[in-house]
Design a protein around this motif. Structure first.
Motif, mmCIF file in Angstrom:
data_model
loop_
_atom_site.group_PDB
_atom_site.id
_atom_site.type_symbol
_atom_site.label_atom_id
_atom_site.label_comp_id
_atom_site.label_asym_id
_atom_site.label_seq_id
_atom_site.Cartn_x
_atom_site.Cartn_y
_atom_site.Cartn_z
ATOM 1 N N SER A 1 40.372 45.617 40.479
ATOM 2 C CA SER A 1 41.193 45.776 41.683
ATOM 3 C C SER A 1 41.973 44.493 41.919
ATOM 4 O O SER A 1 41.839 43.515 41.173
ATOM 5 C CB SER A 1 40.315 46.096 42.892
ATOM 6 N N VAL A 25 41.557 42.724 44.624
ATOM 7 C CA VAL A 25 40.779 41.983 45.624
ATOM 8 C C VAL A 25 39.762 41.084 44.924
ATOM 9 O O VAL A 25 39.084 41.512 43.985
ATOM 10 C CB VAL A 25 40.054 42.942 46.585
ATOM 11 N N THR A 26 39.663 39.849 45.391
ATOM 12 C CA THR A 26 38.626 38.924 44.937
ATOM 13 C C THR A 26 37.872 38.406 46.158
ATOM 14 O O THR A 26 38.485 38.064 47.177
ATOM 15 C CB THR A 26 39.220 37.741 44.166
ATOM 16 N N ASP A 68 35.989 44.972 42.504
ATOM 17 C CA ASP A 68 36.569 43.719 42.999
ATOM 18 C C ASP A 68 36.102 42.531 42.158
ATOM 19 O O ASP A 68 35.040 42.560 41.535
ATOM 20 C CB ASP A 68 36.175 43.489 44.459
ATOM 21 N N ARG A 124 31.786 47.495 46.472
ATOM 22 C CA ARG A 124 33.131 47.417 45.905
ATOM 23 C C ARG A 124 33.032 46.912 44.469
ATOM 24 O O ARG A 124 33.374 45.758 44.170
ATOM 25 C CB ARG A 124 34.030 46.511 46.762
#
Length: 268
Positions: A79, A81-82, A65, A62
């Motif tokens: 994105s 997301v972390t 991220d 990913r």
């Protein structure tokens, strides 16, 4: 499959690989690389190596991220997301050969700060025992393939609770005062040294509750989701000028309000 389930599957896979590396390095012997906030707050070479493995796996799977890790800091992604990572939670235990340590992996959405993010996937893997705790938002909390829940009741002897103490000696008096306030509702107190596992144990009903001041985001990101998906209550109280260290409280709902009040009472 939903995004949360996809992220959970990746968290599980990475946590197990990272845990296998940590376990093998423990068998070879542990080298202390540095101290951090205090002399007692150490980092091992294995911490750094395990976090590097996690970062490489996430970059491959990913790449868009973000990342927030104990050893290498934060990087925002493109994105929403972390990934919040503790490569070896319980490093002092790990260095001393005490088998209470874990790899903690969480995926969160939103701003990379505990008071702002929403955790969506989590895995806490204990390499010494092989136990894998995992959860996804709306998908429940699990120990391996068995669904887990917090304790629905607390017996008349009181709650079995856990806590931890900061590495800075200047904080110990406040930590001990907090313990004194909580003890009247407790049958006993545990201090095992790995917050992610303490929270996982609350989720699994092995503990009735947990409280601690001074945790970093990677200490509780995965464990908090385990607790709430297991039907428990979790509160993150951000620090302020009067009390800069944040407070984390997690427990069965039947004792949560009383535990939170006891943990806060008497503080400025």
């Amino acid at each position: 499959m939903s995004l949360a389930h996809d992220l959970e599957a990746l968290a599980i896979d990475i946590a197990q690989d990272a845990g296998a590396l940590a376990r093998s390095r423990r068998a070879e012997g542990v080298d202390i690389a540095a101290t951090k906030s205090a002399l007692a707050d150490i980092v091992t070479l294995a911490d750094r190596e395990v976090e590097a493995l996690v970062r490489a796996r996430l970059a491959e799977a990913r790449p868009d991220d973000g990342f927030l890790g104990e050893e290498t800091g934060a990087e925002r992604g493109s994105s929403d997301v972390t990934w919040v990572i503790d490569p070896i939670d319980g490093t002092v235990n790990y260095a001393y050969g005490i088998p209470q340590y874990a790899v903690s992996v969480a995926a969160v959405i939103g701003e990379p700060a505990p008071e702002l993010w929403e955790a969506v996937a989590a895995a806490v893997y204990a390499p010494a025992t092989g136990e894998l705790f995992h959860a996804s938002r709306g998908g429940g909390a699990w120990l391996g393939d068995r669904r887990i829940e917090v304790n629905a009741e607390v017996g008349p002897a009181g709650a079995l609770l856990a806590t931890g103490f900061g590495y800075d000696p200047a904080t110990h008096a406040g930590d001990l005062a907090r313990v004194a306030r909580v003890m009247p509702m407790s049958r006993d107190l545990r201090r095992a040294g790995a917050a992610s596992l303490d929270l996982a144990y609350v989720a699994a009903g092995r503990l009735d509750g947990y409280f601690e001041r001074g945790l970093a985001p990677w200490d509780h990101a995965a464990g908090a989701l385990l607790v709430t998906e297991a039907g428990g209550s979790f509160e993150f109280v951000a620090g302020d000028d009067a009390q800069p260290r944040p407070l984390v409280v997690a427990s069965s709902p039947v004792i949560f309000d009383r535990l939170l009040t006891a943990a806060l009472d008497g503080e400025d």
